[in-house]
Design an enzyme around this catalytic site. Structure first.
Site, mmCIF file in Angstrom:
data_model
loop_
_atom_site.group_PDB
_atom_site.id
_atom_site.type_symbol
_atom_site.label_atom_id
_atom_site.label_comp_id
_atom_site.label_asym_id
_atom_site.label_seq_id
_atom_site.Cartn_x
_atom_site.Cartn_y
_atom_site.Cartn_z
ATOM 1 N N TRP A 305 157.198 19.893 -15.497
ATOM 2 C CA TRP A 305 157.482 18.558 -14.609
ATOM 3 C C TRP A 305 156.099 17.360 -15.072
ATOM 4 O O TRP A 305 156.052 16.230 -14.782
ATOM 5 C CB TRP A 305 157.574 18.546 -13.362
ATOM 6 C CG TRP A 305 156.105 19.111 -12.521
ATOM 7 C CD1 TRP A 305 155.472 20.235 -12.649
ATOM 8 C CD2 TRP A 305 155.786 18.536 -11.357
ATOM 9 N NE1 TRP A 305 154.732 20.148 -11.943
ATOM 10 C CE2 TRP A 305 154.401 19.229 -11.106
ATOM 11 C CE3 TRP A 305 155.961 17.221 -10.737
ATOM 12 C CZ2 TRP A 305 153.717 18.782 -10.067
ATOM 13 C CZ3 TRP A 305 155.155 16.913 -9.615
ATOM 14 C CH2 TRP A 305 153.771 17.813 -9.343
ATOM 15 N N ASP A 306 155.164 18.386 -15.621
ATOM 16 C CA ASP A 306 154.131 17.194 -16.128
ATOM 17 C C ASP A 306 154.343 16.130 -16.653
ATOM 18 O O ASP A 306 153.723 15.010 -16.544
ATOM 19 C CB ASP A 306 153.029 18.291 -16.847
ATOM 20 C CG ASP A 306 152.433 19.396 -16.106
ATOM 21 O OD1 ASP A 306 153.187 19.936 -15.478
ATOM 22 O OD2 ASP A 306 151.651 20.023 -16.862
ATOM 23 N N GLU A 430 151.948 25.053 -5.169
ATOM 24 C CA GLU A 430 152.448 26.290 -5.578
ATOM 25 C C GLU A 430 151.803 27.425 -4.337
ATOM 26 O O GLU A 430 152.017 28.733 -4.896
ATOM 27 C CB GLU A 430 152.272 26.668 -6.958
ATOM 28 C CG GLU A 430 153.047 25.750 -7.715
ATOM 29 C CD GLU A 430 152.791 25.958 -9.499
ATOM 30 O OE1 GLU A 430 151.906 26.782 -9.690
ATOM 31 O OE2 GLU A 430 153.336 25.235 -10.069
ATOM 32 N N LYS A 527 147.212 24.316 -3.221
ATOM 33 C CA LYS A 527 146.678 24.461 -4.777
ATOM 34 C C LYS A 527 146.400 23.058 -5.219
ATOM 35 O O LYS A 527 145.449 22.709 -6.050
ATOM 36 C CB LYS A 527 147.635 25.214 -5.495
ATOM 37 C CG LYS A 527 147.137 25.294 -7.134
ATOM 38 C CD LYS A 527 148.132 26.147 -7.827
ATOM 39 C CE LYS A 527 147.846 26.422 -9.248
ATOM 40 N NZ LYS A 527 148.749 26.823 -10.395
ATOM 41 N N GLN A 528 147.127 21.960 -4.927
ATOM 42 C CA GLN A 528 147.069 20.740 -5.336
ATOM 43 C C GLN A 528 147.851 19.494 -4.385
ATOM 44 O O GLN A 528 148.552 20.233 -3.518
ATOM 45 C CB GLN A 528 147.715 20.511 -6.746
ATOM 46 C CG GLN A 528 149.351 21.176 -6.572
ATOM 47 C CD GLN A 528 149.963 21.454 -7.881
ATOM 48 O OE1 GLN A 528 149.767 22.737 -8.251
ATOM 49 N NE2 GLN A 528 150.583 20.669 -8.836
#
Length: 670
Positions: A305-306, A430, A527-528
């Site tokens: 998906w980046d 994640e 994580k993000q």
């Protein structure tokens, strides 16, 4: 071009060979070549790659289950185009004495100079000029000059492309995997054993043995060609192709360059990131943009998906033809997405989490297949492309992507007393898996459904289905904690115990390499960016975003390279100028300084796109509102000005932000 378009070894924080190979790698969207040493030494990782050329192997599970991914897909490491065999008066042992490298990002050409010394103190200088052609993407070209510096004698040269043999060494890191393969090779083509892919090639070998005087040089040109179709017999003219290369890069920078005054290092970091974005993007509609581009083997060359959420905004606003090609790839793998949805028992299409050919290759479904937001990410990218470019013709040919993803959401979700809910999903974070009503996922799915409704009404097709899509979108449940006044990342996140950061030593990061998922998943730890990524795309107002930022950012490890750039954008918009600057700075130089300590595996492409977002969505405050592009000046005090260009419906627009022109209001440019 000024010196800020030149990347040298002085600009690189870590001079490890494998980092240098990545940072100075050359690519053109079809092929990529790592910048390895001309005389190999221990610790080097030479390699070339072709976008979408991969081998497959069966995934072995200790305990299998229905619907698990069946095969690995791994981008193949092909040939070593860089190593030379050199012999000086029968001596073939050399020590590297000096090394100079200059990547001319303005022209797309790499220039190198090495001095090697024999055991008898004979010094030989090697100069190399090379580029991966953007005029003819099947070509990687080199020009060599070899010169004795302090002796006269016989120099023997053997320069051939050598297939890189499979390496049996494995590292216990899920972000890496062996990428070379046992290929079937004949005089004109290479073929993978399992995936059955064929790559045609033609290489210029060079061998000579000459008696040379001090200052006399041996020079030669080599052009390596690789193609997925049979090659033509047209001879390549190095100088003509080099001139075309410079013209193409001049055109690229004329639209895509960003001028940021106030910090020379960050200015160079920006251009370095944009250079690699332009270099590794697929252009043929059949390939996409690997997580590491074409610079290394990290993540096996997979597409994530980046592309849609981190890279495509840059391409949509500055290089729309490349953006269209990347979106066309998703259109072309729609049949695979429909097969995947059917396999899991759902209608419509479910795009796979990590893939090359459109089939799922993620063996760990909680952090892979369960990230259903991939569907909505793709839909969002198609919508942004249409809004910015006005290219309705392309959308009319690809609108099935939107209809099929809408059908999936309608079948996957269900109605409750609270509204339309999506359960057992994993959002961008994640470190939190298989939850109910992830805020980001629900917001994106809602947008996906609304866009499908818009297209159905516009083209007068599936109008009855569109009624149901709108009903689900209208009823989409999004969680909110009224007591805490916080947006809920999911139904259960705020009820968990917070991660004990004070008890976690630095060497235990990233957490995924040191703690079992069942340890990580039970805590409040990210994580993000997750909720804040949704806020970047769908603003909730400064006060709400401040509260959410203040709560979620301290819980975020930023173990993902996708994280800091997004927090930086939101920090800009809510007035956290210092945090915005700090996050942007780290994003701009992530690979140059190797802050994640894994640049040797390849560039962090999503972060490079995130760097652009930090500048344009963050400092410049870009938003798309209807038919208008709106900006707000959030330029930090560390910079005196920001200047950039973008395309809106085919027209070039220029924006200049300065400290003197900071305002409290928006301004438009349409």
């Amino acid at each position: 071009m000024n010196k800020e378009f030149q990347l040298t070894l002085d600009d690189v924080g870590s001079n490890g060979n494998q980092n240098i190979e990545t940072l100075f790698a050359l690519a053109n969207g079809f092929l990529g070549v790592r910048a390895s040493l001309p005389i190999a030494e221990e610790g080097c990782n030479a390699g070339s790659f072709v976008n979408g050329f991969y081998e497959t192997s069966d995934i072995t599970y200790g305990e299998n289950a229905y619907g698990y991914a069946k095969q690995h897909q791994t981008m193949v490491k092909l040939f070593d185009f860089r190593t030379i065999e050199l012999k000086i008066n029968d001596c073939d042992k050399f020590t590297l004495s000096s090394r100079q490298m200059n990547l001319d990002m303005g022209k797309g050409v790499l220039q190198e100079k090495y001095v090697y010394t024999t055991s008898l103190n004979q010094e030989v200088q090697i100069e190399i000029e090379s580029f991966a052609s953007h005029k003819n993407r099947s070509v990687y070209a080199q020009k060599w000059r070899i010169m004795p510096l302090n002796f006269s004698g016989t120099i023997g040269v053997n320069k051939q492309a050598v297939h890189i043999q499979p390496n049996k060494v494995r590292e216990d890191d899920p972000r890496k995997k062996e990428s070379s393969a046992a290929l079937q090779i004949d005089e004109e083509k290479v073929q993978t054993k399992n995936s059955g892919q064929i790559l045609y090639y033609r290489f210029d070998d060079y061998q000579s043995e000459k008696l040379v005087e001090i200052g006399e040089e041996i020079s030669f040109v080599q052009c390596y060609e690789m193609s997925k179709t049979p090659l033509s017999s047209i001879k390549i003219d190095y100088e003509v192709m080099k001139e075309a290369q410079q013209t193409i890069f001049q055109d690229f920078w004329s639209i895509s360059d960003i001028e940021l005054e106030g910090n020379v290092q960050l200015q160079k970091g920006i251009r370095f990131n944009l250079f690699h974005l332009f270099s590794s993007a697929g252009r043929d509609g059949k390939t996409n943009f690997s997580a590491k581009g074409l610079t290394g083997e990290g993540y096996e060359g997979h597409y994530f998906w980046d592309t849609e959420m981190y890279l495509l905004p840059f391409f949509i606003f500055t290089q729309p033809e490349i953006a269209k090609s990347l979106l066309q790839y998703r259109r072309n793998i729609l049949p695979k997405a429909k097969e995947r949805a059917s396999e899991l028992g759902y209608k419509g299409a479910l795009f796979t989490w990590r893939t090359i050919n459109g089939e799922e290759t993620s063996a760990y479904y909680p952090a892979g297949t369960a990230q259903l937001h991939i569907n909505a990410d793709i839909a969002y990218a198609f919508e942004l492309y249409e809004k910015v470019t006005g290219d309705t013709k392309f959308l009319s040919s690809a609108k099935d992507v939107l209809y099929e993803t809408a059908r999936f959401w309608l079948d996957y979700g269900f109605y409750s007393k609270r509204g339309f809910e999506l359960h057992e999903v994993t959002g961008p974070d994640e470190y939190t898996a298989l939850v109910n009503n992830n805020y980001y996922t629900n917001q994106m799915a809602k947008n996906n459904l609304y866009y499908a409704v818009k297209l159905a009404n516009q083209y007068q097709e599936y109008v009855e289905e569109a009624v149901d899509w709108k009903k689900a979108a209208d009823a989409m449940f999004v969680g909110y904690d009224e007591e805490k006044k916080l947006t809920k990342q999911d139904d259960s996140f705020l009820e968990k115990e917070k991660w004990h950061f004070e008890q976690t030593p630095k060497e235990k990061y990233p957490l995924l390499l040191h703690y079992h998922p069942m340890k990580i998943y039970k805590y409040q730890v990210l994580k993000q960016a997750d909720v804040l990524l949704a806020h970047m795309l769908f603003p909730r107002g400064v006060e709400q975003e401040k509260r959410d930022f203040d709560y979620y950012e301290p819980l975020t490890t930023h173990d993902s390279s996708l994280s800091k750039a997004i927090y930086g954008v939101v920090a800009s918009r809510i007035g956290y100028e210092k945090k915005a600057y700090d996050f942007f700075k780290e994003s701009a130089i992530m690979d140059l300084e190797d802050t994640h300590e894994n640049a040797n595996h390849g560039i962090h492409a999503a972060n490079m796109g995130g760097c652009w977002l930090g500048l344009i969505y963050g400092f410049a405050g870009l938003r798309v509102e209807g038919e208008e592009i709106v900006f707000h000046n959030h330029l930090p005090k560390e910079f005196t000005s920001l200047k950039f260009r973008y395309l809106h419906k085919g027209n070039v627009q220029e924006v200049v932000l300065t400290q003197d022109e900071k305002t409290n209001g928006d301004f438009g440019s349409s």
